[in-house]
Design an enzyme around this catalytic site. Sequence first.
Site, mmCIF file in Angstrom:
data_model
loop_
_atom_site.group_PDB
_atom_site.id
_atom_site.type_symbol
_atom_site.label_atom_id
_atom_site.label_comp_id
_atom_site.label_asym_id
_atom_site.label_seq_id
_atom_site.Cartn_x
_atom_site.Cartn_y
_atom_site.Cartn_z
ATOM 1 N N ASP A 47 37.029 43.013 38.436
ATOM 2 C CA ASP A 47 36.227 41.735 38.941
ATOM 3 C C ASP A 47 35.258 40.885 38.126
ATOM 4 O O ASP A 47 35.202 39.928 37.960
ATOM 5 C CB ASP A 47 35.343 42.258 39.939
ATOM 6 N N ARG B 285 28.697 43.460 34.038
ATOM 7 C CA ARG B 285 27.776 44.580 34.665
ATOM 8 C C ARG B 285 28.241 45.890 35.028
ATOM 9 O O ARG B 285 29.431 46.351 34.675
ATOM 10 C CB ARG B 285 27.171 43.994 35.848
ATOM 11 N N GLU C 112 29.946 47.463 36.701
ATOM 12 C CA GLU C 112 31.142 47.357 37.857
ATOM 13 C C GLU C 112 32.340 47.496 37.127
ATOM 14 O O GLU C 112 32.998 48.567 37.028
ATOM 15 C CB GLU C 112 30.905 46.170 38.684
ATOM 16 N N GLU D 210 30.929 33.840 39.341
ATOM 17 C CA GLU D 210 31.039 34.731 40.752
ATOM 18 C C GLU D 210 30.737 33.751 41.841
ATOM 19 O O GLU D 210 31.164 33.957 42.913
ATOM 20 C CB GLU D 210 30.231 35.916 40.466
ATOM 21 N N HIS E 99 33.942 35.868 36.746
ATOM 22 C CA HIS E 99 34.652 36.556 37.844
ATOM 23 C C HIS E 99 35.690 35.635 38.111
ATOM 24 O O HIS E 99 35.239 34.265 38.458
ATOM 25 C CB HIS E 99 33.360 36.501 38.854
HETATM 26 C C1 BGC Z 1 32.471 42.576 43.287
HETATM 27 C C2 BGC Z 1 33.454 41.484 44.036
HETATM 28 C C3 BGC Z 1 34.014 42.290 45.213
HETATM 29 C C4 BGC Z 1 33.096 42.401 45.990
HETATM 30 C C5 BGC Z 1 33.471 42.924 47.426
HETATM 31 C C6 BGC Z 1 31.304 42.875 44.332
HETATM 32 O O1 BGC Z 1 30.603 43.731 43.901
HETATM 33 O O2 BGC Z 1 32.130 42.256 42.045
HETATM 34 O O3 BGC Z 1 34.092 40.739 43.115
HETATM 35 O O4 BGC Z 1 35.344 41.835 45.613
HETATM 36 O O5 BGC Z 1 32.047 43.269 45.498
HETATM 37 O O6 BGC Z 1 32.743 42.237 48.263
#
Ligand code: BGC
Length: 736
Positions: free
Chosen positions: A345, A349, A351, A615, A636
């Site tokens: 994604d 960060r 993630e 994003e 993103h």
């Molecule tokens: C991510 C998104 C993902 C979403 C789900 C986020 O934390 O960065 O891109 O699709 O969560 O809703």
Amino acid sequence: MKWIKPTRDFGDICPMYIGKFNYDKNIESSLVKIYEVEILYLKIKIAALGTYEIKLNGKRISDHVLAPGWTEKRLQIQEYNLLDELHELLKEGDNFLTITVGRGWYRSPLAGWRDDSRLDPRLSMPPAIAVEIEGSNFSSIDWKVTESPVRFSELYDGEHYDARYEIDFENCVLEDIEECEIPSFELVPQEVGCEILEQDRLFPSKIIITPTGETVIDFGQNITGYVEFHVNGKSGDEVEISFAETLDKDGNFYTENYRSAKSKLYYICKDGEQSYKPKLTFFGFRYIRLDKFPTTPKPEDFTAIVIHSKMERTGWINSSNPLLNSFFENVIWGQKGNFLDIPTDCPQRDERLGWTGDAQVFIKTAAYNFDVRNFFNKWLKDLALAQLPNGLVPHVVPDCQKGEGGSAAWADAAVIIPWELYMIYGDPDILKQQWDSMEKWQNYITNHTEDQYLWTGGKHFGDWLSLELPPPTVPDIRRGATRHNFLATAFYANTTNLLIKAGKVIGKDVSEYETLYPKIVQAFGERFTDYRTQTEYILALHFDLVENPQEVADSLAEKIASDGYCLKTGFVGTPYILHVLSRYNHTALAYTLLLRDDYPSWLYPVTKGATTIWERWDSIKPDGSFQTANMNSFNHYAYGAVADWIYGVAGGISPLEPGFGKAKIEPHPDLRLGWLSTRIDIAVGSDSCYKPIISKWEYIDNQIRYDITTPVPAEIIIQGKTYDVSAGGYCFFSDV
Ligand code: BGC
């Protein structure tokens, strides 16, 4: 293969395994003969629990970085074959093969925002490796281990390196290793063509002293990779570097949006001239801040290294509009930055995960921009492996969220991605490979809905990050106002429809789904008789769920006008909005949205200096302040999905037959753009050589000139008139 590990716990310190062997160039007998020529060779197979770097006598033996990448329930084995290089690398007598292992994807806390991420049992797995070696003229290898200079390396927090620990192989303290068991992973060969490589090097555009007095280097482009620096230091001098994607409105370094990811590079010098770049982790950044640096920094001492998975570039868009061109460059950089072994994604960060929904919305654009066959072939295998026995597809693949999943438009990646890959590349093998997974996912919906023929219940992300907000009773405004049952049922219909099409391509019995599909469409029509958000209109139209599409499309056009020509869509509606407008005679409105540069729009971030896709529509607000730091990535790719409309409708290039056996080229010019050039390279012929399809149009005086090149037979449609042509170059004119 036998796994080995240190006999004690190294804690955060990355172990360096050292394999010592003797090479005697006089032993002729063990040379292999290839075509009667004696060849010196060394074949190394390695599996590691974490990212690793492998060197022979201090020199890296492969360009593959961050191996073994990230896979689900399986672990890739890399095989390195050294032939010619060996003459350079080998020494008579003792030789040292070294393997340094970082935490990488296998032992870093992942899904870093979750409270349980640091309690994950994966974190206490040993930094084990398994190696097999075969070669000529080598004695057997004796493995030991020692503390490497990499004192810490982890995905979110970064890397610490202490050059004072650099090893003198002859005299260092070596510790014993022991064999160990590593359950739960199947060892598989490295997926072909999926390696992460260093792809580009960028140099500082400037060194800035910020208003708060910090020294910041701007590389001019938000990227994924790492920094290499050069310094003339004394033993014990410190270098500390922080990473950021953007500066705040006052020009200060901004890292809050990295959330808990520390993203730091920390280095302790030895004496003298030295250079360093991290080896076992990566960062998402445009700017670096020199928190500590022993000398006055000079631009030439810093390089940003761009890394991404191997993929050939196949798509280009160019036009008279500089903002649109920059936007498209941002789409390309967004893909480069997030195609890192898996489709992530975001790269910065806590993630950096394989969110299924993000990959799904971007798949067509991804496959026009680059040849992503190998990349998705690998990831889809992992998606199938991550699926639960009941068919649930996890939100992220590989699944590091303990089987959470099953949301509309996210889990549907299981069906949509294989189908789009088939349409663009024409290879039914991807459908064969994924069939069970596709069918299991469709069945999951049928078995878990609360109302037959609809998809009700479940937990969904909705039209994620849409600007149409839910009523105040809904706590999470990020999920938008599009009704979840509406969105989910629309995807249920679409997934069932694609499953039928895919099954027919590979000879499956799809009669059950053919009976079901019209019932879903009917139930949808009966339950949802009005459309309340832009995305509700879009989904109903795009998935063919309305009886009177022209009327509904006209109402959507009116709604957009009454919304002040502002996009309100989130992740789910955005990829389709221009498609439904142009499909129902509102192409001019589609262009109005595409070319708009006020907030909210695709071009607005470009006016704010974006070099990747954001994003949020308002990651930086018109007043220069930021969206909330807990959900605000500047890299993103989802909103970049509109590029597929530019290729496919504005330029007009699409496959008439799967894999572009025959192309359809139907350009849709617009005077406000003046000229547009789109190009998609397709693999043609038995040798799969890339050849370009080019569609270019330009307004000249009172005419529009079209220049079209096609390497395959094509149906060219100019202002409604169809020309059936063979491969070649064509020029047309039409009146304005
Ligand atoms: C991510 C998104 C993902 C979403 C789900 C986020 O934390 O960065 O891109 O699709 O969560 O809703």
